[in-house]
Design an enzyme around this catalytic site. Structure first.
Site, PDB file in Angstrom:
ATOM      1  N   GLN A   1       2.778   9.931   1.877  1.00 38.32           N
ATOM      2  CA  GLN A   1       4.143   9.382   1.910  1.00 38.32           C
ATOM      3  C   GLN A   1       5.019   9.882   0.768  1.00 38.32           C
ATOM      4  O   GLN A   1       6.239   9.779   0.835  1.00 38.32           O
ATOM      5  CB  GLN A   1       4.088   7.839   1.870  1.00 38.32           C
TER       6      GLN A   1
ATOM      7  N   GLY B   1       0.834  -1.196   0.000  1.00 40.00           N
ATOM      8  CA  GLY B   1       0.000   0.000   0.000  1.00 40.00           C
ATOM      9  C   GLY B   1       0.867   1.243   0.000  1.00 40.00           C
ATOM     10  O   GLY B   1       2.056   1.178   0.347  1.00 40.00           O
TER      11      GLY B   1
ATOM     12  N   CYS C   1       6.109  -0.298   7.493  1.00 33.18           N
ATOM     13  CA  CYS C   1       5.726   0.900   6.754  1.00 33.18           C
ATOM     14  C   CYS C   1       6.899   1.340   5.895  1.00 33.18           C
ATOM     15  O   CYS C   1       8.033   1.374   6.367  1.00 33.18           O
ATOM     16  CB  CYS C   1       5.350   2.008   7.737  1.00 33.18           C
ATOM     17  N   LEU C   2       6.613   1.678   4.650  1.00 30.53           N
ATOM     18  CA  LEU C   2       7.671   2.132   3.738  1.00 30.53           C
ATOM     19  C   LEU C   2       8.326   3.416   4.246  1.00 30.53           C
ATOM     20  O   LEU C   2       9.455   3.716   3.875  1.00 30.53           O
ATOM     21  CB  LEU C   2       7.102   2.336   2.333  1.00 30.53           C
TER      22      LEU C   2
ATOM     23  N   HIS D   1      -4.249   1.296   7.956  1.00 27.76           N
ATOM     24  CA  HIS D   1      -2.898   1.874   7.983  1.00 27.76           C
ATOM     25  C   HIS D   1      -2.796   3.071   7.022  1.00 27.76           C
ATOM     26  O   HIS D   1      -2.225   4.111   7.367  1.00 27.76           O
ATOM     27  CB  HIS D   1      -1.909   0.757   7.610  1.00 27.76           C
ATOM     28  N   GLU D   2      -3.383   2.943   5.847  1.00 28.78           N
ATOM     29  CA  GLU D   2      -3.294   4.020   4.840  1.00 28.78           C
ATOM     30  C   GLU D   2      -4.174   5.220   5.200  1.00 28.78           C
ATOM     31  O   GLU D   2      -3.773   6.367   4.992  1.00 28.78           O
ATOM     32  CB  GLU D   2      -3.667   3.502   3.440  1.00 28.78           C
TER      33      GLU D   2
ATOM     34  N   HIS E   1      -2.349   7.292   7.521  1.00 26.40           N
ATOM     35  CA  HIS E   1      -1.373   8.173   6.851  1.00 26.40           C
ATOM     36  C   HIS E   1      -2.033   9.480   6.402  1.00 26.40           C
ATOM     37  O   HIS E   1      -1.457  10.558   6.557  1.00 26.40           O
ATOM     38  CB  HIS E   1      -0.769   7.498   5.612  1.00 26.40           C
TER      39      HIS E   1
HETATM   40  O1  GNR Z   1       4.053  -2.672   2.526  1.00 27.58           O
HETATM   41  C1  GNR Z   1       3.437  -2.549   3.586  1.00 27.58           C
HETATM   42  N1  GNR Z   1       3.153  -3.643   4.322  1.00 27.58           N
HETATM   43  C2  GNR Z   1       2.322  -3.637   5.430  1.00 27.58           C
HETATM   44  C3  GNR Z   1       2.345  -4.763   6.249  1.00 27.58           C
HETATM   45  C4  GNR Z   1       1.532  -4.824   7.366  1.00 27.58           C
HETATM   46  C5  GNR Z   1       0.688  -3.765   7.638  1.00 27.58           C
HETATM   47  C6  GNR Z   1       0.661  -2.648   6.836  1.00 27.58           C
HETATM   48  C7  GNR Z   1       1.475  -2.580   5.730  1.00 27.58           C
HETATM   49  S1  GNR Z   1       1.426  -1.189   4.703  1.00 27.58           S
HETATM   50  C8  GNR Z   1       3.056  -1.206   4.066  1.00 27.58           C
HETATM   51  C9  GNR Z   1       3.246  -0.134   3.019  1.00 27.58           C
HETATM   52  C10 GNR Z   1       3.053   1.223   3.628  1.00 27.58           C
HETATM   53  O2  GNR Z   1       3.852   1.765   4.347  1.00 27.58           O
HETATM   54  N2  GNR Z   1       1.923   1.822   3.391  1.00 27.58           N
HETATM   55  O3  GNR Z   1       1.667   3.017   3.954  1.00 27.58           O
HETATM   56 NI    NI Z   2       2.828   3.097   5.780  1.00 26.82          NI
END
Ligand code: GNR
Ligand code: NI
Length: 164
Positions: free
Chosen positions: A51, A46, A91-92, A133-134, A137
């Site tokens: 980001q 995601g 998270c990236l 999670h997104e 953000h």
């Molecule tokens: O790549 C991602 N893997 C992930 C694994 C577990 C819970 C959430 C994520 S999201 C993350 C990519 C990211 O940072 N999206 O904002």
């Molecule tokens: Ni993230």
């Protein structure tokens, strides 16, 4: 199509609250395409526009095994949540850190697709976690915000140390 730079924690720009997209146009679709390319390249499941330093409510997700099920979420909203689940998240924007976070186990969310058409769907498993999670953000929130102050401080220090 260019790869976009991903902001890294504790960059303050990750704390901006994204504004709703008022109309889904070609500029929106170009950004979405670049976000998918950046997400697949990373690789991640995601990516939120926040980001890549674009403060609009745009998210791309693909949790499929074969990376052939791209999902675009514009102005996403979580309509309802069900149950609770603790799962490991990464998270990236916080590379190399994986911690357990409590989330809703399943959700119903609505959003606009890349053509600006509204849809609503149910999600569980990784997709449900990813949408939560997104959307965080887009509200300037990161998964480390759910951790203890001690853990958060350690992660912050580690990220600053590894900064070039
Ligand atoms: O790549 C991602 N893997 C992930 C694994 C577990 C819970 C959430 C994520 S999201 C993350 C990519 C990211 O940072 N999206 O904002
Ligand atoms: Ni993230």
């Amino acid at each position: 199509m260019p790869l976009l730079d991903i902001l890294v924690y504790p960059d303050d720009r990750l704390r901006q609250v994204a504004a709703p997209v008022s109309s889904v146009d070609n500029a929106t679709r170009n950004l979405v395409d670049d976000m998918f390319e950046t997400m697949y390249d990373a690789p991640g499941v995601g990516l939120a526009a926040t980001q890549v330093d674009v403060h609009q409510r745009i998210v791309v997700i693909d949790v499929s095994e074969d990376k052939d099920q791209p999902l675009t979420l514009i102005n996403p909203e979580i309509v309802s949540t069900h149950g609770k689940l603790a799962g490991e998240e990464g998270c990236l924007s916080i590379p190399g850190i994986y911690e357990t976070v409590d989330r809703a186990e399943s959700i119903v969310f609505k959003a606009l697709d890349k053509d600006g058409v509204a849809y609503e769907r149910e999600a569980d498993g990784l997709l449900a976690v990813c949408v939560q999670h997104e959307v965080d953000h887009l509200d300037g929130k990161l998964f480390v915000d759910y951790l203890s102050a001690l853990k958060k401080r350690r992660i912050r220090k580690k990220m600053l140390k590894h900064e070039k």
